[in-house]
Design a protein around this motif. Structure first.
Motif, PDB file in Angstrom:
ATOM      1  N   ILE A  99       0.784  -1.144   0.071  1.00  0.00           N
ATOM      2  CA  ILE A  99       0.030  -0.125  -0.143  1.00  0.00           C
ATOM      3  C   ILE A  99       0.774   1.271  -0.036  1.00  0.00           C
ATOM      4  CG2 ILE A  99      -1.909   1.275   1.182  1.00  0.00           C
ATOM      5  CD1 ILE A  99      -2.775  -1.323   0.396  1.00  0.00           C
ATOM      6  N   THR A 101       0.982   5.096   0.624  1.00  0.00           N
ATOM      7  CA  THR A 101       0.337   6.371   1.426  1.00  0.00           C
ATOM      8  C   THR A 101       1.075   7.463   1.424  1.00  0.00           C
ATOM      9  OG1 THR A 101      -0.596   4.562   2.855  1.00  0.00           O
ATOM     10  CG2 THR A 101      -0.698   6.850   3.488  1.00  0.00           C
ATOM     11  N   ARG A 118      -3.914   7.288  -1.899  1.00  0.00           N
ATOM     12  CA  ARG A 118      -3.341   5.924  -1.617  1.00  0.00           C
ATOM     13  C   ARG A 118      -3.520   4.709  -2.688  1.00  0.00           C
ATOM     14  NH1 ARG A 118      -5.777   4.251   3.789  1.00  0.00           N
ATOM     15  NH2 ARG A 118      -4.025   5.276   4.714  1.00  0.00           N
ATOM     16  N   TRP A 119      -2.524   4.358  -2.880  1.00  0.00           N
ATOM     17  CA  TRP A 119      -2.344   3.095  -3.853  1.00  0.00           C
ATOM     18  C   TRP A 119      -2.468   1.886  -3.223  1.00  0.00           C
ATOM     19  CZ3 TRP A 119      -2.687   3.396  -9.140  1.00  0.00           C
ATOM     20  CH2 TRP A 119      -2.817   4.555  -9.916  1.00  0.00           C
ATOM     21  N   SER A 120      -3.382   0.996  -3.910  1.00  0.00           N
ATOM     22  CA  SER A 120      -3.677  -0.253  -3.231  1.00  0.00           C
ATOM     23  C   SER A 120      -3.857  -1.342  -4.556  1.00  0.00           C
ATOM     24  CB  SER A 120      -4.841  -0.321  -2.161  1.00  0.00           C
ATOM     25  OG  SER A 120      -5.969  -0.043  -2.760  1.00  0.00           O
ATOM     26  N   ARG A 121      -3.868  -2.649  -4.155  1.00  0.00           N
ATOM     27  CA  ARG A 121      -4.086  -3.648  -5.335  1.00  0.00           C
ATOM     28  C   ARG A 121      -3.040  -3.446  -6.516  1.00  0.00           C
ATOM     29  NH1 ARG A 121     -10.542  -2.823  -5.495  1.00  0.00           N
ATOM     30  NH2 ARG A 121      -9.811  -2.243  -7.475  1.00  0.00           N
ATOM     31  N   TRP A 129      -6.561   3.771  -6.835  1.00  0.00           N
ATOM     32  CA  TRP A 129      -5.974   4.942  -6.271  1.00  0.00           C
ATOM     33  C   TRP A 129      -7.177   5.642  -5.626  1.00  0.00           C
ATOM     34  CZ3 TRP A 129      -7.565   9.874  -7.349  1.00  0.00           C
ATOM     35  CH2 TRP A 129      -6.776  11.006  -6.751  1.00  0.00           C
TER      36      TRP A 129
END
Length: 153
Positions: A99, A101, A118-121, A129
């Protein structure tokens, strides 16, 4: 020093964008639109540049990400066509456990706020995003913009 944090984003993407109709106003109404993202990873991974386009919303913006190996943080700047060529205050942060942040202090319509990206996956076919604002120093957050990406064929 090579950095690979944003290598997942290199290339051409379609995305579905969702934005709150009114920010920091207790609104829960969203609007959605499609966009494209074209991204280059440069400087041995320490620089990332992309262009986001959503013609139906007359939205065009660019993102510049630069990595500081000494501080081990990214600085991320955003500029939109609507801002007259002005870069936003950079959000600063790093990836941990998949993740990313990134935060900064800024203002929204004259109100001091905390901004969070926040960037996820990032290890999936559909990275996500989101942008959130906090008007209470980060105690509570209102997510106001979310984008999910799919690689263009």
């Amino acid at each position: 020093m090579t950095n690979t944090d944003f290598d997942f984003l290199a290339g051409q993407w379609n995305s579905r964008q969702r934005r709150l109709v009114e920010v920091l106003a207790g609104c829960d109404e969203w609007y959605e639109f499609d966009a494209t993202l074209d991204c280059q990873v440069l400087l041995d991974g320490g620089g990332v540049f992309d262009v986001l386009r959503a013609p139906e919303r007359d939205l065009e913006g660019l993102t510049l990400r630069l990595y500081s190996p000494q501080e081990r943080v990214w600085r991320i700047w955003w500029a939109a066509k609507s801002s007259g060529g002005q870069l936003d205050v950079p959000v600063v942060g790093r990836f941990a456990d998949g993740i990313g942040t990134f935060e900064c202090d800024d203002t929204w319509q004259g109100t001091p706020i905390r901004v969070r990206y926040r960037w996820s996956r990032i290890d999936t076919a559909h990275p996500r995003w989101e942008q959130a604002f906090s008007a209470d120093g980060g105690q509570t957050w209102e997510v106001n913009w979310v984008a999910t990406f799919s690689r263009r064929p």
